[in-house]
Design a protein around this motif. Structure first.
Motif, PDB file in Angstrom:
ATOM      1  N   VAL A   1       0.726  -1.328   0.357  1.00  0.00           N
ATOM      2  CA  VAL A   1      -0.162   0.035   0.266  1.00  0.00           C
ATOM      3  C   VAL A   1       1.354   1.237   0.228  1.00  0.00           C
ATOM      4  O   VAL A   1       0.417   2.343  -0.644  1.00  0.00           O
ATOM      5  N   PHE A   2       2.022   1.239   0.630  1.00  0.00           N
ATOM      6  CA  PHE A   2       2.498   2.532   0.787  1.00  0.00           C
ATOM      7  C   PHE A   2       3.144   2.887  -0.651  1.00  0.00           C
ATOM      8  O   PHE A   2       3.133   4.152  -1.047  1.00  0.00           O
ATOM      9  N   VAL A   3       4.071   1.667  -0.934  1.00  0.00           N
ATOM     10  CA  VAL A   3       4.447   2.302  -2.183  1.00  0.00           C
ATOM     11  C   VAL A   3       3.309   2.429  -3.369  1.00  0.00           C
ATOM     12  O   VAL A   3       3.780   3.538  -4.057  1.00  0.00           O
ATOM     13  N   THR A   4       2.670   1.424  -3.601  1.00  0.00           N
ATOM     14  CA  THR A   4       1.715   2.200  -4.417  1.00  0.00           C
ATOM     15  C   THR A   4       0.778   3.334  -4.583  1.00  0.00           C
ATOM     16  O   THR A   4       0.909   4.283  -4.856  1.00  0.00           O
ATOM     17  N   ILE A   5       1.081   3.993  -3.091  1.00  0.00           N
ATOM     18  CA  ILE A   5       0.597   5.557  -3.149  1.00  0.00           C
ATOM     19  C   ILE A   5       2.042   5.918  -3.018  1.00  0.00           C
ATOM     20  O   ILE A   5       1.270   7.297  -3.638  1.00  0.00           O
ATOM     21  N   HIS A   6       2.856   5.689  -2.963  1.00  0.00           N
ATOM     22  CA  HIS A   6       3.853   7.284  -3.315  1.00  0.00           C
ATOM     23  C   HIS A   6       3.940   7.701  -4.889  1.00  0.00           C
ATOM     24  O   HIS A   6       4.063   7.957  -5.638  1.00  0.00           O
ATOM     25  N   LEU A   7       3.224   5.572  -5.905  1.00  0.00           N
ATOM     26  CA  LEU A   7       3.662   5.989  -6.823  1.00  0.00           C
ATOM     27  C   LEU A   7       2.930   6.576  -7.770  1.00  0.00           C
ATOM     28  O   LEU A   7       3.279   7.116  -8.402  1.00  0.00           O
ATOM     29  N   ALA A   8       1.362   6.436  -7.281  1.00  0.00           N
ATOM     30  CA  ALA A   8       0.356   7.001  -7.573  1.00  0.00           C
ATOM     31  C   ALA A   8       0.482   8.677  -7.357  1.00  0.00           C
ATOM     32  O   ALA A   8       0.238   9.024  -8.321  1.00  0.00           O
ATOM     33  N   THR A   9       1.571   9.089  -6.927  1.00  0.00           N
ATOM     34  CA  THR A   9       1.406  10.754  -5.546  1.00  0.00           C
ATOM     35  C   THR A   9       2.826  10.915  -7.058  1.00  0.00           C
ATOM     36  O   THR A   9       2.472  12.076  -7.750  1.00  0.00           O
ATOM     37  N   TRP A  10       3.374  10.455  -7.321  1.00  0.00           N
ATOM     38  CA  TRP A  10       5.248  10.609  -8.352  1.00  0.00           C
ATOM     39  C   TRP A  10       4.021  11.084  -9.537  1.00  0.00           C
ATOM     40  O   TRP A  10       4.370  11.258 -10.358  1.00  0.00           O
ATOM     41  N   LEU A  11       3.249   9.439 -10.243  1.00  0.00           N
ATOM     42  CA  LEU A  11       3.206  10.016 -11.538  1.00  0.00           C
ATOM     43  C   LEU A  11       2.207  11.182 -11.996  1.00  0.00           C
ATOM     44  O   LEU A  11       2.288  11.860 -12.494  1.00  0.00           O
ATOM     45  N   MET A  12       1.123  11.573 -11.140  1.00  0.00           N
ATOM     46  CA  MET A  12       0.201  12.428 -10.726  1.00  0.00           C
ATOM     47  C   MET A  12       0.991  14.083 -10.721  1.00  0.00           C
ATOM     48  O   MET A  12       0.671  14.469 -11.556  1.00  0.00           O
ATOM     49  N   GLN A  13       1.873  13.814 -10.060  1.00  0.00           N
ATOM     50  CA  GLN A  13       3.095  14.810  -9.793  1.00  0.00           C
ATOM     51  C   GLN A  13       3.905  15.457 -10.568  1.00  0.00           C
ATOM     52  O   GLN A  13       4.064  15.924 -11.585  1.00  0.00           O
ATOM     53  N   ARG A  14       3.633  14.232 -11.464  1.00  0.00           N
ATOM     54  CA  ARG A  14       4.688  14.387 -13.190  1.00  0.00           C
ATOM     55  C   ARG A  14       3.930  14.931 -14.057  1.00  0.00           C
ATOM     56  O   ARG A  14       3.811  15.317 -14.831  1.00  0.00           O
ATOM     57  N   ALA A  15       2.505  14.616 -13.989  1.00  0.00           N
ATOM     58  CA  ALA A  15       1.378  14.472 -14.941  1.00  0.00           C
ATOM     59  C   ALA A  15       1.116  16.416 -14.969  1.00  0.00           C
ATOM     60  O   ALA A  15       1.347  16.941 -15.729  1.00  0.00           O
ATOM     61  N   MET A  16       1.112  16.991 -13.828  1.00  0.00           N
ATOM     62  CA  MET A  16       0.212  18.132 -13.568  1.00  0.00           C
ATOM     63  C   MET A  16       1.752  18.406 -13.935  1.00  0.00           C
ATOM     64  O   MET A  16       1.403  19.748 -13.978  1.00  0.00           O
ATOM     65  N   LYS A  17       3.159  18.709 -13.568  1.00  0.00           N
ATOM     66  CA  LYS A  17       4.453  19.426 -14.010  1.00  0.00           C
ATOM     67  C   LYS A  17       4.496  19.959 -15.213  1.00  0.00           C
ATOM     68  O   LYS A  17       4.418  20.270 -16.207  1.00  0.00           O
ATOM     69  N   SER A  18       3.821  18.247 -15.780  1.00  0.00           N
ATOM     70  CA  SER A  18       3.592  18.440 -17.910  1.00  0.00           C
ATOM     71  C   SER A  18       3.064  19.410 -18.167  1.00  0.00           C
ATOM     72  O   SER A  18       3.053  19.474 -19.446  1.00  0.00           O
ATOM     73  N   SER A  19       1.944  18.994 -17.808  1.00  0.00           N
ATOM     74  CA  SER A  19       1.181  19.686 -17.818  1.00  0.00           C
ATOM     75  C   SER A  19       1.230  21.653 -17.874  1.00  0.00           C
ATOM     76  O   SER A  19       0.750  21.877 -18.780  1.00  0.00           O
ATOM     77  N   ALA A  20       2.075  21.990 -16.810  1.00  0.00           N
ATOM     78  CA  ALA A  20       1.956  23.319 -16.308  1.00  0.00           C
ATOM     79  C   ALA A  20       3.382  23.408 -17.196  1.00  0.00           C
ATOM     80  O   ALA A  20       3.068  24.904 -17.946  1.00  0.00           O
ATOM     81  N   ARG A  21       3.908  22.980 -17.563  1.00  0.00           N
ATOM     82  CA  ARG A  21       5.253  23.149 -19.365  1.00  0.00           C
ATOM     83  C   ARG A  21       4.232  23.634 -20.156  1.00  0.00           C
ATOM     84  O   ARG A  21       4.404  24.492 -20.925  1.00  0.00           O
TER      85      ARG A  21
END
Length: 53
Positions: free
Chosen positions: A18-38
């Motif tokens: 669960v710990f790894v899954t949550i952190h992986l999901a938040t990392w992916l969302m962060q990358r998607a948001m950063k890419s969108s902002a750029r």
């Protein structure tokens, strides 16, 4: 003796998963948001440059 459930026997693996899954999901969302902002910033810059020309 009553057989234990899978979760009681392997709670540490479940918690780790669960710990790894949550952190992986938040990392992916962060990358998607950063890419969108750029891409949005690049679009705005291009629009501003077109207005100047």
């Amino acid at each position: 003796m009553k057989p234990q459930s899978w979760l009681r026997r392997n709670w540490l693996y479940a918690a780790g998963g669960v710990f790894v899954t949550i952190h992986l999901a938040t990392w992916l969302m962060q990358r998607a948001m950063k890419s969108s902002a750029r891409s949005e910033a690049a679009l705005r810059q291009k629009t501003a440059e077109d207005k100047l020309d």
